[in-house]
Scaffold this motif. Sequence first.
Motif, PDB file in Angstrom:
ATOM      1  N   MET A   3      29.049   8.955 -37.722  1.00 27.10           N
ATOM      2  CA  MET A   3      29.077  10.482 -37.629  1.00 27.10           C
ATOM      3  C   MET A   3      29.988  11.203 -38.294  1.00 27.10           C
ATOM      4  O   MET A   3      31.220  10.709 -38.110  1.00 27.10           O
ATOM      5  N   ALA A   4      29.871  12.261 -38.923  1.00 19.42           N
ATOM      6  CA  ALA A   4      30.797  12.921 -39.520  1.00 19.42           C
ATOM      7  C   ALA A   4      31.879  13.548 -38.847  1.00 19.42           C
ATOM      8  O   ALA A   4      32.896  13.529 -39.231  1.00 19.42           O
ATOM      9  N   ALA A   9      13.022  24.860 -41.687  1.00 22.72           N
ATOM     10  CA  ALA A   9      13.511  23.395 -42.069  1.00 22.72           C
ATOM     11  C   ALA A   9      14.847  23.481 -42.593  1.00 22.72           C
ATOM     12  O   ALA A   9      15.747  22.577 -41.928  1.00 22.72           O
ATOM     13  N   PHE A  10      15.249  24.523 -43.198  1.00 23.83           N
ATOM     14  CA  PHE A  10      16.697  24.363 -43.812  1.00 23.83           C
ATOM     15  C   PHE A  10      17.234  26.040 -43.797  1.00 23.83           C
ATOM     16  O   PHE A  10      17.207  26.809 -44.661  1.00 23.83           O
ATOM     17  N   ASN A  29       5.931  20.258 -41.633  1.00 19.47           N
ATOM     18  CA  ASN A  29       7.076  19.415 -40.944  1.00 19.47           C
ATOM     19  C   ASN A  29       7.196  19.986 -39.475  1.00 19.47           C
ATOM     20  O   ASN A  29       7.640  19.250 -38.548  1.00 19.47           O
ATOM     21  N   MET A  30       7.348  21.145 -38.939  1.00 18.81           N
ATOM     22  CA  MET A  30       7.781  21.753 -37.881  1.00 18.81           C
ATOM     23  C   MET A  30       6.901  22.495 -37.119  1.00 18.81           C
ATOM     24  O   MET A  30       7.201  23.287 -36.336  1.00 18.81           O
ATOM     25  N   ARG A  31       5.882  21.998 -36.995  1.00 21.21           N
ATOM     26  CA  ARG A  31       4.785  22.632 -36.134  1.00 21.21           C
ATOM     27  C   ARG A  31       5.058  22.131 -34.753  1.00 21.21           C
ATOM     28  O   ARG A  31       5.162  20.907 -34.378  1.00 21.21           O
ATOM     29  N   ASP A  81      14.099  14.693 -26.782  1.00 21.50           N
ATOM     30  CA  ASP A  81      15.622  15.100 -27.305  1.00 21.50           C
ATOM     31  C   ASP A  81      16.098  16.033 -26.687  1.00 21.50           C
ATOM     32  O   ASP A  81      17.273  16.255 -26.403  1.00 21.50           O
ATOM     33  N   HIS A  92      19.709  16.722 -24.641  1.00 22.88           N
ATOM     34  CA  HIS A  92      20.928  17.341 -25.094  1.00 22.88           C
ATOM     35  C   HIS A  92      20.851  18.922 -25.189  1.00 22.88           C
ATOM     36  O   HIS A  92      21.862  19.366 -25.423  1.00 22.88           O
ATOM     37  N   HIS A  96      19.238  22.537 -29.385  1.00 20.19           N
ATOM     38  CA  HIS A  96      20.177  22.786 -30.643  1.00 20.19           C
ATOM     39  C   HIS A  96      19.679  23.727 -31.442  1.00 20.19           C
ATOM     40  O   HIS A  96      18.585  23.780 -32.152  1.00 20.19           O
ATOM     41  N   PRO A 101      30.761  20.375 -41.022  1.00 26.70           N
ATOM     42  CA  PRO A 101      30.249  19.852 -39.789  1.00 26.70           C
ATOM     43  C   PRO A 101      28.850  20.016 -39.253  1.00 26.70           C
ATOM     44  O   PRO A 101      28.639  21.386 -39.695  1.00 26.70           O
ATOM     45  N   PRO A 102      27.957  19.275 -38.856  1.00 25.95           N
ATOM     46  CA  PRO A 102      26.872  19.579 -38.554  1.00 25.95           C
ATOM     47  C   PRO A 102      26.910  20.819 -37.319  1.00 25.95           C
ATOM     48  O   PRO A 102      27.885  20.966 -36.727  1.00 25.95           O
TER      49      PRO A 102
END
Lengths: 199, 113, 637
Positions: free
Chosen positions: C1-2, C111-112, C186-188, C573, C577, C580, C627-628
Amino acid sequence: MSAANAAHGASEPHTSTGVDNVKMAMWTFLGSECLFFGSLISTYLLYHDTTGAGPTSADVYDIPFTSISSFVLLMSSLTMVLALSSIQQGNPRAMRIWLMATAFLGLTFVGGQIFEFTTFVEEGLTLQTSPFSSAFFVLTGFHGAHVTIGVLMLLGVVAMSSFGRLGPDSARPVEMVGLYWHFVDVVWIVIFTVVYLIP
Amino acid sequence: MSSPEVHHEESNHPGPAQYVRIAVILFVITVIEVAIYYIEPLQGVLVPMLIVFSLLKFILVVLWFMHLRFDTRVFTWLFVTGIILTFSVFAVVLLTFFLQGGAAPAAPGLDGG
Amino acid sequence: MATAAAGTDRRYFARPTAKTGWWAWMTTVDHKKIGILYGFTSFVFFIIGGIQALIMRSQLATPDGEIVSAAMYNQLFTMHGLTMIFLVVMPMGTALINFLLPLMIGARDVAFPRMNAFSYWVFLLGGLFLYSSFILGGAADGGWFGYAPLNRELPGNGMTYYSLGLQILGIASLAGAVNFIVTILNMRAPGMTLMRMPVFVWMTLVVSFLLLFALPVIGVALWQLMFDRLFGTSFYDPGAGGDPLLWQHLFWLFGHPEVYIMILPAMGIVSEVLPAFARKPLFGYPAIVFAGAAIAFMGWGVWAHHMFAAGLGPVANSAFALSTMLIAVPTGVKIFNWIGTIWGGAVRLTTAFLFAAGFVSMFIIGGLSGVTHAIVPHDAQQTDTYYVVGHLHYVLFGGSIFGLFAGLYYWWPKIFGRLLNERIGKLHFWLMIIGFNLTFGPFHVLGLLGMQRRIYRYAPGLGFDLWNLVATIGAFTIALSIVVFLVNAVVTARRGEQASADPWDARTIEWMIPSPPPEHNFDVVPVIRHRDDWWHRKYITDPKGTPSPVIAGGADAREMPPEERDNATASEDEQAHGIHLPSPSYYPLVTAVGLPIAGYGVLYQPLLLAAGFLIVLVGAFGWVLEPPAEPAGAEAV
């Protein structure tokens, strides 16, 4: 392909297609690049005989030389895929070696291009000579620029791997750079045939 | 952190040996291409052969090196659409030029200086 | 992990944390904020482009106008076109897409997110770069489609700004296209199949593919133009054997898909607005979706209808005439389906509905004039006259702009939490539609009378005088209507009616969440079971189609087993957590800044070019290495 986009150590976020976002983005982008190089190649095809008073392709092309540099680029695809294979098998050191080999071969190719360009200029074929020369230099120049950017990305990945900054799924950035690299190689396959070999 | 495709890859993923084999094929094809370029009697079929050979190389690299053969169809569609579109529109563009008799001729007085 | 290896890097690469104020906006990666930025910026450009139009209309109000010189007039019509297309219609559509796309598919962002911010900054900086030409030697003056060889011969830097500016803007759109394609595919949310997506989302997907494939072609054309102007190549120099037709082909290969890029988002908006205010589902959803895709696909086969007077010959002309007539078919399908949506509905004449209905009617007119263009002998007379200027404004203003206003009125409450005033809104609409028709209706007549486009003045006695005067009056009426809209926006901001989550009793899931939405959009990502899922959560329809409100919570209480009724469950997820969200970042802005600097470098000073590239490189490095998104501190459910 950044580590920063990777999930926080846990599972990858689920996507509707099951395919990861960055890979999908890369293939999407490559679809776009087909049109980019298609436009450049078509321009070349239109102008390949419009040589004005300047040299023609037959006058300047050195097929043996270009064949060798084509071969060099082709082999760089092999080293690229071996780099990916290495990291997928958990061997970052081998990966870095293969990536550097790929970058080296890529730079050799670009070096060959530069040599070829300077030779053509000496022989009287400059950027401004004719529509043919314009189309030739811009097409191959853009391709060479793509290779150069690829080399930068390869070296970037090597550096990040050396400093342990590739993130938990280190194969992924390598795979992404690989896709880009192979595409640039495949474009050259087309260029070599259409520009150099077909009379 | 395995993505859904990792298992898929592990089952049909080509190994280094297969990649080298493909590279050898690519090398051989390139040698043949250059050879027939120089072989006089084959000049008639030069162009179609070159097209076929470069197509072969293209397919080998895309399907195996780029893993398209083993990945989701979505990627194939993304890529193939770009290719088909390129071919179609530029074929028409070049056709309109060549139907007209090639690119516009240079202005008189340019040739021969 | 970064983060484990990050260590001291954090000091240099730590993500910004501002949540309010200027800095929050400069470093945001939140699609909602980015959407608002796009909307605000494109509206400012709309006013600027409108002022350019008013100057032109003032010049042409009477014969022998003397308000501006020919040289200035050339810059005005060029920049008006470039502004309205690249700096208004496209980014305003992007504004709505940005805000709504994740909401409509049940996602938390695109997505981005950083690339999304990058797209915005490149757009803003590209627009400013293009406009800086006005004070740096003169703006582009070769027309928005900049035909060769004039584009390479025009003195000064204007057309070089054109080629560089559009390339910069193209990068923004290409990045956006990739982003939206991946987001939609991808994100539906779970259960949101492609055929359950709102039509607006479908149109976004289609438009993104058009951008993806069309932008590279004009990119090449612009590079070639730039090389011709700056480095002496002869791509478009007929004296050296270059062929100006190459430019036309490359340009219109982009340019025609571009007009569909401009209209399809508006069509998507209308497909959302009409059902909401007719209280009926969209008539023929699959047909509308398929027609949209068909238009995009067929749009690749019609580009040379912009070249009917270029001398391609009868074979090419006939082929493209045919394909152009055929493309009217899927367009007609959509129009009939929109009419079918309204027909028999319990129609509420809100401002949004009026603009949507205005879209349909004005677009029909524009489409009809377009069909007349498809007839080659007709077009031979019409092309390069005011007739085509009339056509293009009916479809792009009467179509795209009206559609965008429909979207603004419809989604304003969702975006800003307040409803735009309906009475002022209706005044805006009626002033606008009357002004619009007064302006552009006469253009058809003027064109048929033989008035060429792009002329800076005309002589008296040609029969042009009356209609030009009428058109100018119409133009100022449009301007007045925009002022009314601005008044509405200000009044609403000050004391507008607060909006609930679902003030319109609408159909799609963006109306499930508060207005304006919280940063994380949905508390829990919904599971989708229907098209118009929100409607089905609110109402059960009886066999006759009459809706009645669902009394118990959850959708389709009759059909669902009890254990499924609470059908929104957090993903594993998120349960583990918390939610996010992507963290803000400086680097999209940093990277974007390098591009116009490189552009100035190309024009003036190679060192600047190097500096620009360096900045892009630094920005890219920071982007990759930062960092993420922080898990700590994110809002838990």
